[in-house]
Design a protein around this motif. Structure first.
Motif, PDB file in Angstrom:
ATOM      1  N   ALA A  92       0.752  -1.116  -0.083  1.00  0.00           N
ATOM      2  CA  ALA A  92      -0.064  -0.036   0.073  1.00  0.00           C
ATOM      3  C   ALA A  92       0.796   1.124  -0.087  1.00  0.00           C
ATOM      4  N   ARG A  93       2.075   1.358   0.718  1.00  0.00           N
ATOM      5  CA  ARG A  93       3.035   2.407   0.934  1.00  0.00           C
ATOM      6  C   ARG A  93       3.850   2.615  -0.764  1.00  0.00           C
ATOM      7  N   ASP A  94       3.972   1.417  -1.112  1.00  0.00           N
ATOM      8  CA  ASP A  94       4.569   1.601  -2.409  1.00  0.00           C
ATOM      9  C   ASP A  94       3.621   2.084  -3.543  1.00  0.00           C
ATOM     10  N   LEU A  95       2.432   1.453  -3.531  1.00  0.00           N
ATOM     11  CA  LEU A  95       1.561   2.026  -4.375  1.00  0.00           C
ATOM     12  C   LEU A  95       1.284   3.478  -4.430  1.00  0.00           C
ATOM     13  N   ALA A  96       1.327   4.108  -3.052  1.00  0.00           N
ATOM     14  CA  ALA A  96       0.777   5.080  -2.824  1.00  0.00           C
ATOM     15  C   ALA A  96       2.072   6.100  -3.607  1.00  0.00           C
ATOM     16  N   ARG A  97       2.976   5.760  -3.262  1.00  0.00           N
ATOM     17  CA  ARG A  97       4.260   6.552  -3.985  1.00  0.00           C
ATOM     18  C   ARG A  97       4.168   6.583  -5.423  1.00  0.00           C
ATOM     19  N   SER A  98       3.817   5.341  -5.878  1.00  0.00           N
ATOM     20  CA  SER A  98       3.921   5.204  -7.262  1.00  0.00           C
ATOM     21  C   SER A  98       3.031   6.113  -7.932  1.00  0.00           C
ATOM     22  N   LEU A  99       1.881   6.577  -7.206  1.00  0.00           N
ATOM     23  CA  LEU A  99       0.923   7.302  -7.783  1.00  0.00           C
ATOM     24  C   LEU A  99       1.186   8.923  -7.935  1.00  0.00           C
ATOM     25  N   ALA A 100       2.345   9.251  -7.633  1.00  0.00           N
ATOM     26  CA  ALA A 100       2.883  10.324  -8.129  1.00  0.00           C
ATOM     27  C   ALA A 100       2.959  10.658  -9.673  1.00  0.00           C
ATOM     28  N   ASP A 101       3.078   9.281 -10.211  1.00  0.00           N
ATOM     29  CA  ASP A 101       3.132   9.270 -11.641  1.00  0.00           C
ATOM     30  C   ASP A 101       1.973   9.640 -12.314  1.00  0.00           C
ATOM     31  N   ALA A 102       1.358  10.572 -13.091  1.00  0.00           N
ATOM     32  CA  ALA A 102      -0.031  10.896 -13.374  1.00  0.00           C
ATOM     33  C   ALA A 102      -0.486   9.883 -14.314  1.00  0.00           C
ATOM     34  N   ASP A 103       0.399   9.414 -15.267  1.00  0.00           N
ATOM     35  CA  ASP A 103      -0.082   8.445 -16.398  1.00  0.00           C
ATOM     36  C   ASP A 103      -0.605   7.109 -15.763  1.00  0.00           C
ATOM     37  N   TRP A 104       0.457   6.767 -14.674  1.00  0.00           N
ATOM     38  CA  TRP A 104      -0.001   5.462 -13.816  1.00  0.00           C
ATOM     39  C   TRP A 104      -1.297   5.555 -13.034  1.00  0.00           C
ATOM     40  N   ARG A 105      -1.006   6.760 -12.413  1.00  0.00           N
ATOM     41  CA  ARG A 105      -2.647   7.199 -11.636  1.00  0.00           C
ATOM     42  C   ARG A 105      -3.939   6.660 -12.484  1.00  0.00           C
ATOM     43  N   ALA A 106      -3.642   7.534 -13.732  1.00  0.00           N
ATOM     44  CA  ALA A 106      -4.895   7.426 -14.450  1.00  0.00           C
ATOM     45  C   ALA A 106      -5.135   5.869 -14.832  1.00  0.00           C
TER      46      ALA A 106
END
Length: 377
Positions: free
Chosen positions: A51-65
């Protein structure tokens, strides 16, 4: 599916399950040899890290979308979703999720070839409006603790935020959870095989039919079932229920038949599965017991089988039916009775002729059953 809509976990009290007194007396067992310890909350710790790693990765807008699109339809497998994205943050996350899947399989005593186990979902459908408005999401690991007053969620900088469990947050939250349907089905296969290895005579699959002369076999069918709880918290992860049917086999040895009940999704809902619960051709006596349990995430099936076998193997056939519920419950490691227990309810002395509504001993559920003859063709 969100726990606000689908509540698979059940809070069950196990403090005082009364012994049923019969002529032969209740089952007793000498203290069990020490079983290999379960991994405790190892799965929960792994989910927290992901969960912590996923949250950090969502700083990438493309991946968040991409995550938003994948989770919009409900629950998405996190590993394949991340590995299918071209975003660097997602590719880095995918490797960590794959390793986490393998660690979870090991912690639960399962094989290493189950494939993706971690999944992600929006905690509540109402949070889509905040995502549409551009609100940055948080990520939390779904918890199995019904009593939790807060859970920890993480933002894209890795900072933690305590969220009250009493109400759905205004900010969107993704929940990281297990594909418990897959882990429970695999776990019951492991449970059956391990019980057989430990000396409990249990075929992994039920025989298709008894002796040909019988032209079929009698069963007990679950016509309706309901489990009870007053809460449907938004922060709960998926859990799967299963029954352990116990009695004495035709050879006079204790036997245990695991029965998967994955349809038990919502508390306070009556399900009508028409599911075979007991195949009486497998049992010496006309009576059996049923223990209803759930996999709340940290269940280790190999440890559970070892613990159950260590107790049940001390019980000998006395020429009359002996109730086995208490022996099964006494075998469950003490650590499993903390927070959200794996035990849901139990039914003593289910007979081949039993019919109608049967309330559980812990008053946390009921079954409506009927005799059913399965014809041999």
């Amino acid at each position: 599916m969100s726990r606000s809509r689908t509540r698979r976990g059940i809070l069950a009290a196990v403090a005082a399950v009364a012994l049923l007194t019969i002529t032969a007396g209740p089952a007793t067992a000498s203290p069990a040899p020490s079983a290999p310890p379960a991994k405790g909350a190892e799965v929960t710790r792994i989910e927290e890290q992901v969960a912590r790693d996923l949250a950090r990765s969502l700083a990438d807008a493309d991946w968040r979308a991409r995550l938003r699109a994948g989770a919009d339809a409900g629950t998405a497998q996190l590993g394949p979703l991340a590995s299918g994205s071209a975003a660097p943050a997602a590719r880095d996350l995918a490797a960590g999720v794959a390793a986490a899947d393998r660690r979870i399989a090991a912690a639960k005593g399962l094989g290493a070839d189950l494939g993706p186990l971690l999944q992600v979902q929006l905690a509540d459908p109402a949070m889509r409006a905040a995502l549409d408005a551009g609100v940055a999401p948080l990520v939390a690991a779904a918890t199995a603790d019904d009593h939790a007053r807060t859970i920890t969620a993480y933002d894209t900088a890795g900072r933690s935020h305590l969220l009250a469990t009493g109400k759905v947050p205004d900010r969107p939250v993704y929940l990281v959870d297990l594909d418990s349907a897959r882990t429970t089905a695999a776990g019951l296969r492991v449970l059956g095989a391990e019980l057989a290895r430990q000396g409990i005579d249990l075929p992994v699959a039920r025989p298709a039919a008894p002796a040909a002369a019988a032209a079929g076999w009698w069963a007990t069918k679950v016509d309706a079932v309901e489990v009870k709880d007053d809460e449907e918290p938004w922060f709960k992860g998926d859990a799967e229920m299963f029954a352990l049917v116990t009695g004495f086999g035709l050879d006079g040895k204790v036997r245990v038949d695991p029965v998967d009940m994955p349809y038990l999704n919502n508390d306070g809902t009556v399900y009508r599965p028409n599911q075979i619960l007991v195949n009486w051709s497998n049992y010496k006596y006309n009576l059996a017991d049923v223990v209803l349990m759930e996999d709340d995430g940290d269940t280790n099936y190999q440890a559970l089988a070892t613990a159950i076998a260590a107790v049940l193997l001390t019980i000998a056939d006395q020429g009359a039916y002996i109730p086995l519920v208490n022996a099964v419950l006494s075998a469950v490691p003490a650590s499993w009775w903390t927070d959200d227990p794996d035990y849901v309810d139990s039914w003593y002395t289910l007979a081949r002729t039993s019919s109608g509504r049967l309330d559980g001993a812990a008053a946390n559920g009921w079954l409506s059953v009927s005799p059913y003859f399965v014809e041999q063709f």
